[in-house]
Design an enzyme around this catalytic site. Sequence first.
Site, PDB file in Angstrom:
ATOM      1  N   ARG A  79       0.859  -1.195   0.000  1.00  0.00           N
ATOM      2  CA  ARG A  79       0.000   0.000   0.000  1.00  0.00           C
ATOM      3  C   ARG A  79       0.885   1.232   0.000  1.00  0.00           C
ATOM      4  O   ARG A  79       1.686   1.416   0.913  1.00  0.00           O
ATOM      5  CB  ARG A  79      -0.911  -0.023   1.233  1.00  0.00           C
ATOM      6  CG  ARG A  79      -1.728   1.234   1.413  1.00  0.00           C
ATOM      7  CD  ARG A  79      -2.728   1.111   2.566  1.00  0.00           C
ATOM      8  NE  ARG A  79      -3.494   2.336   2.671  1.00  0.00           N
ATOM      9  CZ  ARG A  79      -3.297   3.281   3.608  1.00  0.00           C
ATOM     10  NH1 ARG A  79      -2.395   3.114   4.567  1.00  0.00           N
ATOM     11  NH2 ARG A  79      -4.020   4.385   3.588  1.00  0.00           N
ATOM     12  N   GLU A 168      -7.120   8.700   6.274  1.00  0.00           N
ATOM     13  CA  GLU A 168      -7.348   9.343   7.569  1.00  0.00           C
ATOM     14  C   GLU A 168      -7.781  10.807   7.470  1.00  0.00           C
ATOM     15  O   GLU A 168      -7.055  11.704   7.927  1.00  0.00           O
ATOM     16  CB  GLU A 168      -6.089   9.259   8.442  1.00  0.00           C
ATOM     17  CG  GLU A 168      -5.632   7.846   8.733  1.00  0.00           C
ATOM     18  CD  GLU A 168      -4.497   7.783   9.763  1.00  0.00           C
ATOM     19  OE1 GLU A 168      -3.897   8.823  10.063  1.00  0.00           O
ATOM     20  OE2 GLU A 168      -4.220   6.689  10.268  1.00  0.00           O
TER      21      GLU A 168
HETATM   22  S1  NCW Z   1      -1.906   9.417  12.670  1.00  0.00           S
HETATM   23  C1  NCW Z   1      -0.320   9.216  12.376  1.00  0.00           C
HETATM   24  N1  NCW Z   1       0.079   8.118  11.673  1.00  0.00           N
HETATM   25  C2  NCW Z   1       1.368   7.657  11.498  1.00  0.00           C
HETATM   26  C3  NCW Z   1       1.787   8.119  10.114  1.00  0.00           C
HETATM   27  O1  NCW Z   1       3.087   7.717   9.805  1.00  0.00           O
HETATM   28  C4  NCW Z   1       0.865   7.646   9.013  1.00  0.00           C
HETATM   29  O2  NCW Z   1       1.106   8.363   7.839  1.00  0.00           O
HETATM   30  C5  NCW Z   1      -0.573   7.851   9.436  1.00  0.00           C
HETATM   31  O3  NCW Z   1      -1.436   7.222   8.506  1.00  0.00           O
HETATM   32  C6  NCW Z   1       1.149   6.206  11.575  1.00  0.00           C
HETATM   33  O4  NCW Z   1      -0.218   6.086  11.085  1.00  0.00           O
HETATM   34  C7  NCW Z   1      -0.774   7.360  10.869  1.00  0.00           C
HETATM   35  N2  NCW Z   1       0.513  10.090  12.799  1.00  0.00           N
HETATM   36  C8  NCW Z   1       0.065  11.238  13.490  1.00  0.00           C
HETATM   37  C9  NCW Z   1       1.146  12.210  13.545  1.00  0.00           C
HETATM   38  C10 NCW Z   1       0.690  13.323  14.421  1.00  0.00           C
HETATM   39  C11 NCW Z   1       1.828  14.183  14.772  1.00  0.00           C
HETATM   40  C12 NCW Z   1       1.417  15.217  15.759  1.00  0.00           C
HETATM   41  C13 NCW Z   1       2.636  15.922  16.223  1.00  0.00           C
HETATM   42  C14 NCW Z   1       2.372  16.826  17.365  1.00  0.00           C
HETATM   43  C15 NCW Z   1       3.632  17.521  17.777  1.00  0.00           C
END
Ligand code: NCW
Length: 449
Positions: A79, A168
């Site tokens: 993916r 997301e």
């Molecule tokens: S929600 C999120 N993730 C990680 C990311 O690598 C991926 O692309 C996403 O689909 C793993 O799965 C989901 N990451 C959230 C990052 C939030 C960062 C907030 C930082 C605050 C300082």
Amino acid sequence: MTKPSIHFPKDFLWGCATSAYQIEGSPLADGAGPSVWHRFSHTPGRVQDGDTGDVTCDHYRRWESDVDLMQSLGLNSYRFSIAWGRVLPEGTGRVNAAGLDFYERLVDRLLSRGIQPMVTLFHWDLPAALDDRGGWLNRDIAHWFAEYANVVFRRLDDRVKYWTTLNEPWVVADGGYMHGVLAPGHRNIFEAPRAAHHLMMAHGAAVQAYRAVGRNQIGLVVNIEPKYPASQSDADLAATRRAEAYMNRQYLEPALLGSYPEELHEVFGDACPKWPEADLKLIKQPIDYVGVNYYTRAVVRSDPTAWPLKSTTVKQKQHTHMETGWEVFPQGLVDTLLWIRDKYGNPPVYITENGACFFDPPQVEGPVLEDPLRVDYLRKHITAVHTAIQRGADIRGYFAWSLFDNFEWAFGFSKRFGLVHMNYETLKRTLKTSAHFYSKVIATNGAAL
Ligand code: NCW
Ligand code: CA
């Protein structure tokens, strides 16, 4: 007593997931237009340590050997996402042939190695030119997205069986428009529900475009974080419903049922818009599957002082937490999959992301890097998927996040999710124990769990 061995359905997809801005590097190569993430990461103070996606895993140049690596792990699917701005540098209008060619070569190589591509059209890297026109705040974006999607479908649908519109949408609306920690970095409660709604309209418009030209499957990927009340008090139960409506149902409900959860009025208050029925009709297009990204759960307590949800997450000290602060809670994945089975009529589901962020212990010697916490996480969560299948949930595949360590958005390179370690100085890829473990699970279709 030996435990009965686990087997997954025949034709189950076993893959890894990545996204364009997080792994490719060379963001402006071959005529690509900059994305909001290129801008954001180049704005001082936005990303930890000033990290950017300029090089990251250099997958844009190393894609051939990276596909070989996937084959060596035995993945039967992969993916990845397409960078909108490589295909349409201004977001609409002129097509950049070199950008499309890159993804076409990647798809062809994957297929030649027996790996089914699952292609995401939008994993957060909106063309900056469209942000200049309002980005997700402009209603026209539904048409812009459908135009882009159409270009990609026409080129690749003869070979790509699995399509995803958005990855997301909650994270884009919440991180990008409500809290300002992700691109484009706005913090505005009036903007967040608009961005969310326009994301969903774009989803609907792309699915509609797909039905005109596509022959295969298209779905939506949502992050689901199940919410559990901290107590049975009325206040905590109401807070739990608010949190769950905001993060989980705000996206699944319009896509699958054609309405927004009532609780959004409590979340957004005066900022909660009323949308025309026609918008909801556009959003509710029949889709072929639901993609679920699952990492953690939240135990929710009412807190009238907390903006904007008036609730907080109660840390469960008895459990392991990841480097992101996320609690390890495999039962939450079983609960999530059964909730989807029951609430939305048991649609086909792919686990489009699941994985763990831990510091890898320093490599002592030898070619393999030990990551026992990640192995444990994967074992428990893949077992949870199996449990849900046994209880009748229609689960068709599982994708580990992520193939390699990569650019973790606002955290830069400080957070590692990979089954394959990335040395950002040399760009050398080194398998972690989790990669070997996952490889065995795939080769035995679950028996090695
Ligand atoms: S929600 C999120 N993730 C990680 C990311 O690598 C991926 O692309 C996403 O689909 C793993 O799965 C989901 N990451 C959230 C990052 C939030 C960062 C907030 C930082 C605050 C300082
Ligand atoms: Ca760094």
